[in-house]
Design a protein around this motif. Structure first.
Motif, mmCIF file in Angstrom:
data_model
loop_
_atom_site.group_PDB
_atom_site.id
_atom_site.type_symbol
_atom_site.label_atom_id
_atom_site.label_comp_id
_atom_site.label_asym_id
_atom_site.label_seq_id
_atom_site.Cartn_x
_atom_site.Cartn_y
_atom_site.Cartn_z
ATOM 1 N N SER A 155 -18.353 -24.655 21.134
ATOM 2 C CA SER A 155 -17.546 -24.677 22.345
ATOM 3 C C SER A 155 -16.165 -24.090 22.066
ATOM 4 O O SER A 155 -15.676 -24.115 20.934
ATOM 5 N N ASP A 156 -15.523 -23.560 23.111
ATOM 6 C CA ASP A 156 -14.170 -23.028 22.956
ATOM 7 C C ASP A 156 -13.217 -24.111 22.454
ATOM 8 O O ASP A 156 -12.313 -23.830 21.656
ATOM 9 N N GLU A 157 -13.418 -25.345 22.904
ATOM 10 C CA GLU A 157 -12.558 -26.448 22.490
ATOM 11 C C GLU A 157 -12.662 -26.677 20.981
ATOM 12 O O GLU A 157 -11.640 -26.836 20.300
ATOM 13 N N PHE A 158 -13.882 -26.663 20.454
ATOM 14 C CA PHE A 158 -14.058 -26.913 19.028
ATOM 15 C C PHE A 158 -13.536 -25.735 18.204
ATOM 16 O O PHE A 158 -12.920 -25.924 17.152
ATOM 17 N N ILE A 159 -13.756 -24.522 18.686
ATOM 18 C CA ILE A 159 -13.232 -23.352 17.973
ATOM 19 C C ILE A 159 -11.708 -23.407 17.914
ATOM 20 O O ILE A 159 -11.095 -23.099 16.884
ATOM 21 N N ASP A 160 -11.085 -23.828 19.006
ATOM 22 C CA ASP A 160 -9.624 -23.949 19.009
ATOM 23 C C ASP A 160 -9.154 -24.967 17.972
ATOM 24 O O ASP A 160 -8.120 -24.757 17.303
ATOM 25 N N MET A 161 -9.892 -26.058 17.799
ATOM 26 C CA MET A 161 -9.537 -27.049 16.779
ATOM 27 C C MET A 161 -9.655 -26.454 15.379
ATOM 28 O O MET A 161 -8.789 -26.676 14.519
ATOM 29 N N PHE B 167 -7.189 -32.812 11.439
ATOM 30 C CA PHE B 167 -8.357 -32.106 11.976
ATOM 31 C C PHE B 167 -9.503 -33.083 12.208
ATOM 32 O O PHE B 167 -10.138 -33.093 13.276
ATOM 33 N N TYR B 168 -9.744 -33.943 11.227
ATOM 34 C CA TYR B 168 -10.814 -34.935 11.344
ATOM 35 C C TYR B 168 -10.530 -35.893 12.504
ATOM 36 O O TYR B 168 -11.422 -36.193 13.315
ATOM 37 N N ASP B 169 -9.306 -36.365 12.589
ATOM 38 C CA ASP B 169 -8.942 -37.302 13.666
ATOM 39 C C ASP B 169 -9.103 -36.644 15.036
ATOM 40 O O ASP B 169 -9.529 -37.284 16.009
ATOM 41 N N ASP B 170 -8.768 -35.345 15.104
ATOM 42 C CA ASP B 170 -8.917 -34.600 16.349
ATOM 43 C C ASP B 170 -10.381 -34.528 16.768
ATOM 44 O O ASP B 170 -10.732 -34.737 17.946
ATOM 45 N N ILE B 171 -11.260 -34.258 15.803
ATOM 46 C CA ILE B 171 -12.693 -34.186 16.085
ATOM 47 C C ILE B 171 -13.207 -35.528 16.594
ATOM 48 O O ILE B 171 -13.896 -35.610 17.615
ATOM 49 N N VAL B 172 -12.857 -36.598 15.892
ATOM 50 C CA VAL B 172 -13.359 -37.925 16.248
ATOM 51 C C VAL B 172 -12.877 -38.343 17.641
ATOM 52 O O VAL B 172 -13.627 -38.955 18.417
ATOM 53 N N SER B 173 -11.645 -37.983 17.958
ATOM 54 C CA SER B 173 -11.083 -38.414 19.242
ATOM 55 C C SER B 173 -11.686 -37.674 20.427
ATOM 56 O O SER B 173 -11.668 -38.180 21.561
ATOM 57 N N ARG B 174 -12.219 -36.468 20.195
ATOM 58 C CA ARG B 174 -12.684 -35.643 21.305
ATOM 59 C C ARG B 174 -14.204 -35.607 21.449
ATOM 60 O O ARG B 174 -14.708 -35.107 22.470
ATOM 61 N N MET B 175 -14.927 -36.092 20.471
ATOM 62 C CA MET B 175 -16.374 -35.953 20.491
ATOM 63 C C MET B 175 -17.061 -37.304 20.638
ATOM 64 O O MET B 175 -16.576 -38.323 20.148
ATOM 65 N N SER B 176 -18.206 -37.276 21.290
ATOM 66 C CA SER B 176 -19.009 -38.482 21.456
ATOM 67 C C SER B 176 -19.727 -38.810 20.159
ATOM 68 O O SER B 176 -19.866 -37.941 19.277
ATOM 69 N N PRO B 177 -20.203 -40.048 20.004
ATOM 70 C CA PRO B 177 -20.988 -40.389 18.802
ATOM 71 C C PRO B 177 -22.191 -39.471 18.615
ATOM 72 O O PRO B 177 -22.547 -39.123 17.481
#
Length: 333
Positions: free
Chosen positions: A155-161, A183-193
């Motif tokens: 996704s564009d959102e993940f590529i931006d991260m 970076f890890y905290d950003d991923i965890v906060s934006r993604m579902s389990p």
């Protein structure tokens, strides 16, 4: 399903000329004729993602000095995931120039960073032509596969991260740990389990055409004493049915499968095959042990059988760094 013919190019290199009609090639240099007998080659791990400047370049200097017969990669030589083809071309221009300058035959392998969307695929094809092929070196067969066929687009959102973290790590390496934690905290906060669980899986994509090519090449080279397969993602850690078919095709053949992707050096044996997951050669460390060091793999093939030596790049020093010391008489006792 049509079985595609494996076509010869430059003597003992095959590619799928039904699918790829191009004069571009995913390698540099000309492999010398190795009719039979002994030879050496090096395998380099992931340069990216989040490359540490100068590490891959140092590995190229080392292999240029040691002069193996050729060099293999396991992919991820650029950061990639670009939306603008000009950015992708600029990355390839930089690293391709370094590789070509070694004067060694160098065989590319597709990684997810190299080929992660349609823009990246188009630039690869524009510069390197095709993305799976095979060649002979003496009594050994080398089969180079693309585990992104077709690529899985992020996704564009993940590529931006990813782009944000890469910029921070490369421009402020002293605080790399903090940037990676962010970076890890950003991923965890934006993604579902469910999304996070999906990220932990090793997903391969091997097209029908590629599998047909592999099957044909293996059938036509049954005389090979050893078969080496180079791919980016470690298929043995996946549940991919086509990878399992590949293993069936390799049954009864002594073989080694090289992969990368996870930035950690691992070796295992399964039946008559070896699995070697290359450590990183510049990419960000995923751990803290020696398996996470920057390395290159040296391979000697003697009497048809390979042996391996792992070279830790941090342990290879420049002669000029060893300065003269003053030694007292007391110290000599």
């Amino acid at each position: 399903m049509t079985i595609l013919q494996a076509s010869r190019y430059a003597g003992e290199v095959w590619y799928d000329d039904v699918r790829f009609q191009t004069d571009k090639r995913p390698w540099f240099g000309q492999l010398r004729e190795i009719a039979a007998g002994d030879f050496t080659f090096a395998v380099l791990g992931d340069r990216c993602g989040m490359a540490t400047a100068g590490v891959f370049e140092k590995a190229l200097e080392v292999v240029a000095d040691l002069k193996p017969d050729f060099v293999l990669s396991v992919g991820d030589l650029i950061e990639g995931y670009w939306k603008d083809a000009a950015d992708a071309r600029a990355e390839w221009e930089y690293i391709d120039e370094k590789i070509e300058a070694t004067g060694l035959p160098f065989f590319h392998v597709v990684g997810n960073h190299d080929y992660g969307n349609q823009v990246m695929l188009d630039v690869w094809r524009e510069r390197k032509g095709f993305d799976y092929y095979a060649f002979r070196a003496g009594d050994a067969l080398f089969l180079v596969l693309n585990t992104e066929d077709p690529p899985t687009e992020l996704s564009d959102e993940f590529i931006d991260m990813i782009k944000k973290a890469t910029y921070n790590v490369q421009n402020d390496p002293e605080h790399m740990t903090a940037h990676m934690q962010a970076f890890y905290d950003d991923i965890v906060s934006r993604m579902s389990p469910e999304q996070l669980e999906g990220m932990s899986r090793i997903d391969l994509a091997l097209s029908d055409e590629q599998m047909a090519f592999a099957e044909r090449v293996l059938e036509e080279n049954r005389d090979a004493k050893w078969t080496f397969v180079s791919m980016h993602k470690p298929g043995w850690k996946s549940e991919n049915e086509r990878y399992n078919k590949l293993i069936g095709l390799l049954d009864g053949r002594p073989h080694t499968i090289f992969a990368g992707h996870l930035h950690a050096m691992e070796y295992s044996v399964s039946g008559n095959g070896e699995h070697i997951q290359l450590g990183r050669t510049g990419g960000h460390a995923h751990g803290e042990g020696p398996e996470s060091d920057n390395v290159l793999l040296w391979v000697n093939v003697r009497d048809g059988k390979p042996t391996y030596r792992v070279m830790h790049l941090d342990g290879i020093g420049e002669i000029g760094s060893y300065k003269p010391q003053t030694h007292s008489q007391e110290a000599k006792k």
